[in-house]
Scaffold this motif. Sequence first.
Motif, PDB file in Angstrom:
ATOM      1  N   SER A 257       0.852  -1.194   0.000  1.00  0.00           N
ATOM      2  CA  SER A 257       0.000   0.000   0.000  1.00  0.00           C
ATOM      3  C   SER A 257       0.883   1.238   0.000  1.00  0.00           C
ATOM      4  CB  SER A 257      -0.903   0.007   1.245  1.00  0.00           C
ATOM      5  OG  SER A 257      -1.778  -1.086   1.223  1.00  0.00           O
ATOM      6  N   ASP A 258       0.271   2.397  -0.033  1.00  0.00           N
ATOM      7  CA  ASP A 258       0.995   3.664  -0.002  1.00  0.00           C
ATOM      8  C   ASP A 258       0.710   4.410   1.293  1.00  0.00           C
ATOM      9  OD1 ASP A 258       2.082   3.322  -2.546  1.00  0.00           O
ATOM     10  OD2 ASP A 258       0.400   4.322  -3.534  1.00  0.00           O
ATOM     11  N   GLY A 259       1.424   5.514   1.480  1.00  0.00           N
ATOM     12  CA  GLY A 259       1.160   6.419   2.584  1.00  0.00           C
ATOM     13  C   GLY A 259       1.324   5.769   3.936  1.00  0.00           C
ATOM     14  N   PRO A 260       0.401   6.080   4.877  1.00  0.00           N
ATOM     15  CA  PRO A 260       0.541   5.576   6.244  1.00  0.00           C
ATOM     16  C   PRO A 260       0.377   4.064   6.361  1.00  0.00           C
ATOM     17  CG  PRO A 260      -1.408   6.974   6.037  1.00  0.00           C
ATOM     18  CD  PRO A 260      -0.690   7.016   4.732  1.00  0.00           C
ATOM     19  N   ASP A 261      -0.158   3.427   5.329  1.00  0.00           N
ATOM     20  CA  ASP A 261      -0.345   1.969   5.346  1.00  0.00           C
ATOM     21  C   ASP A 261       0.757   1.225   4.598  1.00  0.00           C
ATOM     22  OD1 ASP A 261      -2.757   2.210   6.773  1.00  0.00           O
ATOM     23  OD2 ASP A 261      -3.839   2.642   4.903  1.00  0.00           O
ATOM     24  N   ALA A 262       1.852   1.896   4.267  1.00  0.00           N
ATOM     25  CA  ALA A 262       2.911   1.294   3.456  1.00  0.00           C
ATOM     26  C   ALA A 262       3.692   0.217   4.208  1.00  0.00           C
ATOM     27  CB  ALA A 262       3.868   2.366   2.950  1.00  0.00           C
ATOM     28  N   PHE A 263       3.718   0.279   5.544  1.00  0.00           N
ATOM     29  CA  PHE A 263       4.516  -0.653   6.339  1.00  0.00           C
ATOM     30  C   PHE A 263       3.733  -1.178   7.539  1.00  0.00           C
ATOM     31  CE2 PHE A 263       7.623   2.073   4.268  1.00  0.00           C
ATOM     32  CZ  PHE A 263       8.531   1.148   3.773  1.00  0.00           C
ATOM     33  N   ILE A 264       4.116  -2.365   7.977  1.00  0.00           N
ATOM     34  CA  ILE A 264       3.680  -2.901   9.260  1.00  0.00           C
ATOM     35  C   ILE A 264       4.931  -3.287  10.045  1.00  0.00           C
ATOM     36  CG2 ILE A 264       1.406  -3.696   8.521  1.00  0.00           C
ATOM     37  CD1 ILE A 264       2.616  -6.538   8.326  1.00  0.00           C
ATOM     38  N   ILE A 265       4.813  -3.328  11.343  1.00  0.00           N
ATOM     39  CA  ILE A 265       5.952  -3.667  12.198  1.00  0.00           C
ATOM     40  C   ILE A 265       5.556  -4.821  13.099  1.00  0.00           C
ATOM     41  CG2 ILE A 265       7.449  -2.836  14.052  1.00  0.00           C
ATOM     42  CD1 ILE A 265       7.355  -0.095  12.683  1.00  0.00           C
ATOM     43  N   ARG A 266       6.444  -5.821  13.172  1.00  0.00           N
ATOM     44  CA  ARG A 266       6.220  -7.006  13.998  1.00  0.00           C
ATOM     45  C   ARG A 266       7.406  -7.199  14.933  1.00  0.00           C
ATOM     46  NH1 ARG A 266       1.722  -6.339  12.691  1.00  0.00           N
ATOM     47  NH2 ARG A 266       0.541  -7.506  11.166  1.00  0.00           N
ATOM     48  N   PRO A 267       7.161  -7.587  16.186  1.00  0.00           N
ATOM     49  CA  PRO A 267       8.280  -7.856  17.098  1.00  0.00           C
ATOM     50  C   PRO A 267       9.030  -9.123  16.686  1.00  0.00           C
ATOM     51  CG  PRO A 267       6.185  -8.372  18.154  1.00  0.00           C
ATOM     52  CD  PRO A 267       5.863  -7.774  16.820  1.00  0.00           C
ATOM     53  N   VAL A 268      10.336  -9.095  16.818  1.00  0.00           N
ATOM     54  CA  VAL A 268      11.182 -10.270  16.583  1.00  0.00           C
ATOM     55  C   VAL A 268      11.688 -10.793  17.918  1.00  0.00           C
ATOM     56  CG1 VAL A 268      13.319 -11.113  15.522  1.00  0.00           C
ATOM     57  CG2 VAL A 268      11.866  -9.499  14.281  1.00  0.00           C
ATOM     58  N   LEU A 269      12.226  -9.905  18.739  1.00  0.00           N
ATOM     59  CA  LEU A 269      12.775 -10.278  20.050  1.00  0.00           C
ATOM     60  C   LEU A 269      12.498  -9.192  21.077  1.00  0.00           C
ATOM     61  CD1 LEU A 269      16.333 -11.440  19.005  1.00  0.00           C
ATOM     62  CD2 LEU A 269      14.631 -12.875  20.077  1.00  0.00           C
ATOM     63  N   ARG A 270      12.303  -9.628  22.295  1.00  0.00           N
ATOM     64  CA  ARG A 270      12.237  -8.697  23.420  1.00  0.00           C
ATOM     65  C   ARG A 270      13.324  -9.107  24.404  1.00  0.00           C
ATOM     66  NH1 ARG A 270       6.849  -8.579  21.749  1.00  0.00           N
ATOM     67  NH2 ARG A 270       6.020  -6.479  21.611  1.00  0.00           N
ATOM     68  N   ASN A 271      13.793  -8.178  25.159  1.00  0.00           N
ATOM     69  CA  ASN A 271      14.841  -8.387  26.172  1.00  0.00           C
ATOM     70  C   ASN A 271      16.250  -8.456  25.614  1.00  0.00           C
ATOM     71  OD1 ASN A 271      12.924  -8.416  28.258  1.00  0.00           O
ATOM     72  ND2 ASN A 271      12.501 -10.572  27.858  1.00  0.00           N
ATOM     73  N   VAL A 272      16.429  -8.256  24.314  1.00  0.00           N
ATOM     74  CA  VAL A 272      17.772  -8.116  23.752  1.00  0.00           C
ATOM     75  C   VAL A 272      17.663  -7.183  22.542  1.00  0.00           C
ATOM     76  CG1 VAL A 272      17.754 -10.096  22.168  1.00  0.00           C
ATOM     77  CG2 VAL A 272      19.904  -9.342  23.150  1.00  0.00           C
ATOM     78  N   GLY A 273      18.631  -6.288  22.430  1.00  0.00           N
ATOM     79  CA  GLY A 273      18.661  -5.333  21.326  1.00  0.00           C
ATOM     80  C   GLY A 273      20.075  -4.817  21.157  1.00  0.00           C
ATOM     81  N   ALA A 274      20.226  -3.744  20.414  1.00  0.00           N
ATOM     82  CA  ALA A 274      21.557  -3.200  20.119  1.00  0.00           C
ATOM     83  C   ALA A 274      21.873  -2.022  21.037  1.00  0.00           C
ATOM     84  CB  ALA A 274      21.630  -2.756  18.668  1.00  0.00           C
ATOM     85  N   TRP A 275      23.082  -2.012  21.551  1.00  0.00           N
ATOM     86  CA  TRP A 275      23.517  -0.924  22.417  1.00  0.00           C
ATOM     87  C   TRP A 275      24.314   0.136  21.667  1.00  0.00           C
ATOM     88  CZ3 TRP A 275      24.254  -0.692  28.145  1.00  0.00           C
ATOM     89  CH2 TRP A 275      23.175  -1.288  28.785  1.00  0.00           C
ATOM     90  N   ALA A 276      24.727  -0.151  20.457  1.00  0.00           N
ATOM     91  CA  ALA A 276      25.521   0.802  19.688  1.00  0.00           C
ATOM     92  C   ALA A 276      25.022   0.797  18.245  1.00  0.00           C
ATOM     93  CB  ALA A 276      26.998   0.431  19.731  1.00  0.00           C
ATOM     94  N   LYS A 277      24.594   1.958  17.760  1.00  0.00           N
ATOM     95  CA  LYS A 277      24.019   2.011  16.414  1.00  0.00           C
ATOM     96  C   LYS A 277      25.002   1.544  15.349  1.00  0.00           C
ATOM     97  CE  LYS A 277      25.017   6.878  15.512  1.00  0.00           C
ATOM     98  NZ  LYS A 277      24.433   8.170  15.205  1.00  0.00           N
ATOM     99  N   ASN A 278      26.273   1.804  15.540  1.00  0.00           N
ATOM    100  CA  ASN A 278      27.257   1.420  14.530  1.00  0.00           C
ATOM    101  C   ASN A 278      27.788   0.005  14.707  1.00  0.00           C
ATOM    102  OD1 ASN A 278      27.199   3.878  13.061  1.00  0.00           O
ATOM    103  ND2 ASN A 278      28.369   4.825  14.708  1.00  0.00           N
ATOM    104  N   SER A 279      27.210  -0.736  15.639  1.00  0.00           N
ATOM    105  CA  SER A 279      27.618  -2.135  15.809  1.00  0.00           C
ATOM    106  C   SER A 279      26.727  -3.082  15.009  1.00  0.00           C
ATOM    107  CB  SER A 279      27.567  -2.539  17.285  1.00  0.00           C
ATOM    108  OG  SER A 279      26.235  -2.777  17.721  1.00  0.00           O
ATOM    109  N   VAL A 280      25.636  -2.594  14.456  1.00  0.00           N
ATOM    110  CA  VAL A 280      24.680  -3.431  13.727  1.00  0.00           C
ATOM    111  C   VAL A 280      25.144  -3.534  12.275  1.00  0.00           C
ATOM    112  CG1 VAL A 280      22.263  -3.746  13.079  1.00  0.00           C
ATOM    113  CG2 VAL A 280      22.840  -2.635  15.256  1.00  0.00           C
ATOM    114  N   ARG A 281      25.468  -4.767  11.857  1.00  0.00           N
ATOM    115  CA  ARG A 281      25.981  -4.981  10.498  1.00  0.00           C
ATOM    116  C   ARG A 281      25.410  -6.261   9.906  1.00  0.00           C
ATOM    117  NH1 ARG A 281      27.124  -0.413  10.950  1.00  0.00           N
ATOM    118  NH2 ARG A 281      29.175   0.527  10.921  1.00  0.00           N
ATOM    119  N   VAL A 282      25.137  -6.208   8.606  1.00  0.00           N
ATOM    120  CA  VAL A 282      24.742  -7.401   7.853  1.00  0.00           C
ATOM    121  C   VAL A 282      25.998  -8.056   7.318  1.00  0.00           C
ATOM    122  CG1 VAL A 282      23.592  -8.217   5.761  1.00  0.00           C
ATOM    123  CG2 VAL A 282      22.462  -6.538   7.215  1.00  0.00           C
ATOM    124  N   VAL A 283      26.104  -9.363   7.514  1.00  0.00           N
ATOM    125  CA  VAL A 283      27.165 -10.155   6.907  1.00  0.00           C
ATOM    126  C   VAL A 283      26.465 -11.085   5.914  1.00  0.00           C
ATOM    127  CG1 VAL A 283      28.981 -11.864   7.261  1.00  0.00           C
ATOM    128  CG2 VAL A 283      28.652 -10.019   8.932  1.00  0.00           C
TER     129      VAL A 283
END
Length: 188
Positions: free
Chosen positions: A74-100
């Motif tokens: 869809s377009d506009g405000p309906d273009a995306f949905i967000i789903r949880p993957v994990l709770r209780n763990v996340g990233a502490w440094a924005k520049n530490s997140v990398r795709v290999v």
Amino acid sequence: YGNYLIVGNTTESSTSFPSRIRWSDVNLPNTFPTLNFIDVEPNDGDKVVSLIAYDDSVFIFKRHSIYRMLITGSDGPDAFIIRPVLRNVGAWAKNSVRVVPGQGIFFLAQNTLYLLNNSQAASYTGGGLEPIGDPIQRTFDSINRAQWGNAVAAVGAVPDTSAPDDTVSAAMFPGNGLASLTSIGTVP
């Protein structure tokens, strides 16, 4: 991503929205319509730390959780949905997140380095998130936690010439100095 510009942890009209994800109009990266946003669990006391595109999604990393943003068609405000993957763990440094490529998403969390691999990233359960920092945990433990937000991950930019070609190496740069370069495993 998907012909959109996506931003997180925004400030709008001098008001901070630390849990907000906002996207542009399709093919118009400088145009952000008023309703093109989702607040990702805004009352959890956490903030968006990093966004990264991987496969068919954008992954949203807060300090204590990870979410998957999917394009709906869809377009506009309906273009995306967000789903949880994990709770209780996340990233502490924005520049530490990398795709290999071929492996998944590597990131520094509150206690060690993690891998969200291909199959985990595709699911909503996050089951079996793999902590992979054990070989360099003593180094992690020796770094002042206040500096973890300054960590930078490098993929392929810091060669470990003593390791075989199929070895994944991790480098962590708190502030301006190299804290650790070590082999953390082999590519399957």
